[in-house]
Write a protein that holds these residues in place. Structure first.
Motif, PDB file in Angstrom:
ATOM      1  N   ALA A   1       2.147  -6.885   9.441  1.00 50.25           N
ATOM      2  CA  ALA A   1       2.013  -5.578   8.808  1.00 50.25           C
ATOM      3  C   ALA A   1       3.252  -4.757   9.143  1.00 50.25           C
ATOM      4  N   VAL A   2       3.895  -4.196   8.108  1.00 50.98           N
ATOM      5  CA  VAL A   2       5.150  -3.465   8.283  1.00 50.98           C
ATOM      6  C   VAL A   2       4.985  -2.064   7.696  1.00 50.98           C
ATOM      7  N   GLY A   3       5.292  -1.077   8.517  1.00 48.39           N
ATOM      8  CA  GLY A   3       5.342   0.305   8.041  1.00 48.39           C
ATOM      9  C   GLY A   3       6.732   0.615   7.526  1.00 48.39           C
ATOM     10  N   LEU A   4       6.843   0.959   6.244  1.00 47.97           N
ATOM     11  CA  LEU A   4       8.128   1.187   5.593  1.00 47.97           C
ATOM     12  C   LEU A   4       8.425   2.690   5.617  1.00 47.97           C
ATOM     13  N   ASP A   5       9.092   3.138   6.666  1.00 45.96           N
ATOM     14  CA  ASP A   5       9.329   4.567   6.864  1.00 45.96           C
ATOM     15  C   ASP A   5      10.656   5.029   6.289  1.00 45.96           C
TER      16      ASP A   5
ATOM     17  N   VAL B   1       0.861  -1.183   0.000  1.00 47.33           N
ATOM     18  CA  VAL B   1       0.000   0.000   0.000  1.00 47.33           C
ATOM     19  C   VAL B   1       0.898   1.234   0.000  1.00 47.33           C
ATOM     20  N   SER B   2       0.712   2.092  -0.990  1.00 49.79           N
ATOM     21  CA  SER B   2       1.534   3.291  -1.101  1.00 49.79           C
ATOM     22  C   SER B   2       1.105   4.319  -0.059  1.00 49.79           C
TER      23      SER B   2
ATOM     24  N   GLY C   1       6.594   5.756   3.971  1.00 56.42           N
ATOM     25  CA  GLY C   1       5.195   5.830   4.338  1.00 56.42           C
ATOM     26  C   GLY C   1       4.354   4.704   3.779  1.00 56.42           C
ATOM     27  N   SER C   2       4.953   3.791   3.008  1.00 53.74           N
ATOM     28  CA  SER C   2       4.213   2.650   2.471  1.00 53.74           C
ATOM     29  C   SER C   2       3.976   1.621   3.563  1.00 53.74           C
ATOM     30  N   ARG C   3       3.051   0.716   3.283  1.00 45.75           N
ATOM     31  CA  ARG C   3       2.739  -0.381   4.203  1.00 45.75           C
ATOM     32  C   ARG C   3       2.776  -1.697   3.437  1.00 45.75           C
TER      33      ARG C   3
END
Length: 856
Positions: free
Chosen positions: A725-729, A631-632, A665-667
């Protein structure tokens, strides 16, 4: 009733000694003029089934009836083709009767074998009869069956009291006389029918059998006592069929086998209200009273009372055993007993059984701690809840009927308890005044015993206006207690097995998500709806060198303890291989090779991903798992086109690695198929629904995981569910510094100066001297032992990470340098001053790195 004979066997072996190994067996004694068997004059009180099986000419079982399955615990498929000695654990001295060398004899005896239901030793009587080689066996195979064997549990037979006996075993001879076999024991057996013929009659087809009436000794056919008794035992068949059976047995001199009859037993239940919890059809009203019974206890159609008692036991047993919860089984026991058997029922179990904290003890006394788990009564609501509250812990005083019942293993019956006795019992229990509960009532305390161990007791009380507990009540309650105890113990064992499986699986799954710079990790796990279906779903997230993050989700094929154990091995193997920092496809290849070496059952799907927060890229490799969803930051969601691959453990095909750029900010969401599969949708539909629910504005990752479980998973999923679920910061670019160095000696002082400047810019001057020293050691080591260009990278996060890359293949290692050595102290210095250090290979060379703690 079993009638058996073999004139040829009797004539040929009369007076001969039995073969070796059959000391307890006795050849049949065919004596002429024997009196009529005594069972012809005795009333039939019950029918107990006989286990029957046949052996071929090689001594192998080729027919096995249902009664044999119940007695010995082995089904027809397990028994077929095996010898009785290997299947039934027959003592060595009895095995000779089942060997082909002894097939010409008629044998009988008794031995001890384990019971099928609880494994306890039971005395079993058995009889072995030869069958003509050219006869037709029970399965219709001509010339194959050579021996018929019958067996019965002697204890069960004796429990039913006097009745059809086999102290005189009827042996029918062709001359029409009835003879007895010597050495037989007191037994009752069920009616059985002979081998099928063309018309079921005698050898000449007329039904008359052999010549000779046999009337003189009372055993002939026609209207003789044998035929009349057969007609009584086989009411559904009639006199004509009884005559045909007798004629065939007398004509052929062979035993009759394989006919089961269902007869009503004359048991008289208590006449009263039907239990609230049981679905038993009430008796029809008669002139004897509104409840369908006469004042003398006889009423309704013949056999109605006994049928209701059997129905009660059947229904009660089904309801008690309908739950795998041992406490629920105890509650159901109390409910079914009131008001059918008693006016009040209370069940107390040992505290160790309730909590399943230890194996129930064999010997118990007054020190045992009990817990009252169920109370049921037919008085006004709230009448006894205060004096007999559920879930109360209690200790039973010595000398009470409850301790006596548990110590002896036998029910304790106190009829019409007087006031003095009620007072003593109330004082012994202590705490509350129980005299109104006991005075004037019948008390029956029954122990709950399963597999030789006491689980607790239950007490029954009848009001003064109701008849006391009779012999029939005691027998019925005793039978129900055995069934209930086994259900309670099975529930306890099931709970323990479930707890072991869940604890094993829980110990092999990660506890808390890792905290790594540039990423936020959250996961959820929901076990299958049935606790026994504990599965092999696993997930993990762990830091990798270079501030990267490894993510894995997998699913071992199957359920149960084995799958959970395989899952733990798979997770450990992935973590071990990931430390080597190999490409995702190479890691899956190594995992596949390991699984195939471990065994055929090591089959699993697996998705492995590596997120680099500095390069802002994610690499994936898949082994038959469902694809992930990305998810962008703007809320657009898409399924990543990761090649499916074959599951781990199958082999034969290579895996592929794909690399996907990701923006800050992607997930990233990974899951197992338990979240997606349902009866009303397939996996593709589940994936599309998952993608749609993830689209849109970002929410906290914890809420995202919970929302997915609520929306997509059922309340009782058939399979485990795992979500990661991973938040790609990403790591900010200003926290990363990179230098490309020329491999020459002058670069060492230059890089020291540049590192010092960068540390001052980051306001890390407090650690500047130490970090400069460690950097110079790693750069010098790369210059002396490496190859190609050298790259230095500093990353600021929760700690300061320094990495030195070169193209050399030789991995440095820590060694011990003695006092006179001129080199070898560099890595010792790094190991002493750094918080952590290590090495790993890259696609083109190696990396040596260290971490240094930041000042507070």
């Amino acid at each position: 009733m079993t009638t058996a004979g073999e004139q040829r066997a009797g004539e040929q072996h009369a007076g001969e000694r039995p073969p070796p190994g059959t000391a307890l067996a006795a050849p049949a004694d065919h004596r002429a003029g024997a009196r009529p068997p005594r069972f012809l004059d005795q009333p039939l009180l019950g029918v107990v089934s006989m286990a029957a099986f046949t052996l071929n000419e090689h001594g192998r079982i080729n027919h096995w009836n249902h009664a044999a399955t119940e007695l010995f615990g082995a089904g027809p498929l397990q028994a077929a083709g095996r010898s009785p000695a290997s299947l039934l654990q027959i003592p060595q001295e009895h095995r000779g009767a089942f060997e082909p060398e002894a097939f010409g004899h008629v044998w009988c005896g008794a031995c001890m074998v384990p019971r099928a239901d609880d494994g306890e030793p039971a005395e079993v009587g058995w009889w072995v009869y030869p069958i003509e080689p050219d006869g037709i066996g029970p399965d219709g195979d001509q010339g194959a069956v050579r021996v018929l064997a019958l067996a019965a549990d002697l204890r069960r037979l004796r429990e039913h009291g006097p009745g059809l006996a086999m102290d005189d075993v009827l042996v029918a001879a062709p001359d029409g006389s009835a003879r007895r076999a010597a050495g037989a024991r007191m037994l009752r057996v069920e009616p059985v029918l002979g081998p099928p013929g063309d018309d079921g009659l005698g050898t000449d087809g007329s039904g008359s059998g052999a010549s000779g009436s046999g009337e003189a000794d009372g055993s002939g056919h026609g209207d003789g006592p044998l035929v009349r008794r057969l007609a009584e035992l086989l009411p559904a068949a009639g006199t004509a069929a009884a005559d045909a059976i007798a004629s065939r047995v007398l004509a052929l001199g062979r035993p009759a086998v394989s006919l089961s009859m269902t007869l009503r037993l004359p048991v008289v239940p208590h006449i009263g209200d039907m239990p609230r919890a049981l679905r038993i059809r009430p008796r029809a009203a008669t002139e004897g009273g509104a409840d369908g019974a006469h004042a003398d206890g006889e009423g309704g159609a013949p056999g109605t009372e006994e049928n209701e008692t059997l129905t009660f036991l059947s229904e009660a047993g089904q309801q008690i055993g309908g739950s795998l919860d041992h406490l629920q089984a105890a509650r159901t026991l109390a409910e079914v007993l009131v008001p059918r058997v008693a006016d009040l029922a209370a069940v107390e179990l040992l505290e160790s059984v309730v909590a399943d904290s230890a194996q129930p003890a064999v010997d118990l006394d007054e020190t045992a701690q009990m817990r009252r788990v169920a109370v049921a009564h037919n008085d006004e609501p709230g009448s006894w809840e205060r004096v007999l509250p559920e879930n109360e812990t209690l200790r039973l005083a010595a000398g009470t009927p409850f301790v006596q019942a548990m110590s002896t293993g036998r029910p304790v019956h106190i009829a019409r308890m007087d006031a003095a006795h009620a007072a003593r019992l109330s004082d012994a229990l202590g705490g509350r005044d129980l005299r109104p509960l006991f005075t004037g009532r019948d008390l029956l305390v029954v122990p709950l015993i399963a597999r030789g161990r006491v689980l607790g007791t239950f007490k029954l009380l009848r009001k003064p206006d109701r008849p006391g507990f009779g012999e029939l009540d005691l027998a019925m309650v005793d039978e129900l207690a055995r069934r209930a105890a086994l259900c309670v113990d099975n529930g306890r064992l099931y709970r323990r097995e479930v707890q072991v499986a869940q604890e094993l699986q829980r110990s092999m799954l990660p506890a808390d998500p890792p905290e790594v710079p540039g990423a936020r990790v959250h996961y959820r796990y929901r076990p299958a709806g049935q606790a026994a279906q504990v599965g092999g779903d696993w997930f993990d997230a762990f830091p990798l060198p270079g501030r990267r993050l490894g993510i894995v989700v997998g699913d071992v094929m199957g359920h149960g303890l084995t799958s959970a154990a395989i899952m733990g091995q798979m997770r450990t193997a992935v973590r071990t291989l990931a430390v080597e920092d190999m490409r995702p496809d190479l890691l899956l290849r190594q995992l596949d090779a390991l699984a195939r070496r471990l065994g055929e059952g090591y089959v699993a799907t697996c998705l492995y991903a590596v997120y680099d927060p500095v390069a802002r890229r994610c690499r994936f490799a898949n082994a038959g798992h469902v694809p992930p969803v990305l998810v962008s930051e703007s809320g657009d969601s898409r399924l990543l086109p990761v090649p499916a691959g074959l599951p781990i453990g199958v082999g034969g095909e290579p895996f592929e690695t794909i690399e996907v750029p990701v923006e800050d900010g992607s997930r990233l969401v990974l899951c197992t198929d338990g979240l997606l599969e349902r009866r009303d949708r397939d996996i593709d539909e589940g994936l599309e629904e998952l993608r749609g629910r993830l689209a849109g504005p970002a929410h906290p990752l914890e809420d995202t995981c919970d929302d997915l479980l609520d929306a997509l998973a059922t309340t009782a999923p058939a399979d485990d569910i795992a979500i990661v679920a991973v938040g790609l910061d990403g790591i900010p670019k200003e926290d990363v510094a990179v230098w490309e160095l020329e491999p020459e000696p002058s670069m060492v002082p230059q890089i020291r100066a540049q590192v010092a400047f960068k540390l001052a810019e980051w306001r890390l001057d407090a650690v500047g001297d130490t970090v400069q020293l460690l950097v110079s050691e790693l750069v010098t080591n790369a210059l002396l032992h490496g190859a190609g260009s050298i790259v230095l990278r500093l990353i600021r996060g929760d700690a300061l990470l320094c990495e030195v890359y070169d193209d050399g293949q030789d991995m440095p290692h820590l060694c011990h340098a003695d006092a006179t050595a001129e080199s070898g102290r560099g890595l010792q210095l790094v190991s002493h001053l750094a918080a952590r250090w290590g090495t790993h290979r890259t696609d083109g060379g190696k990396v040596v790195w260290f971490e240094h703690r930041l000042p507070r």
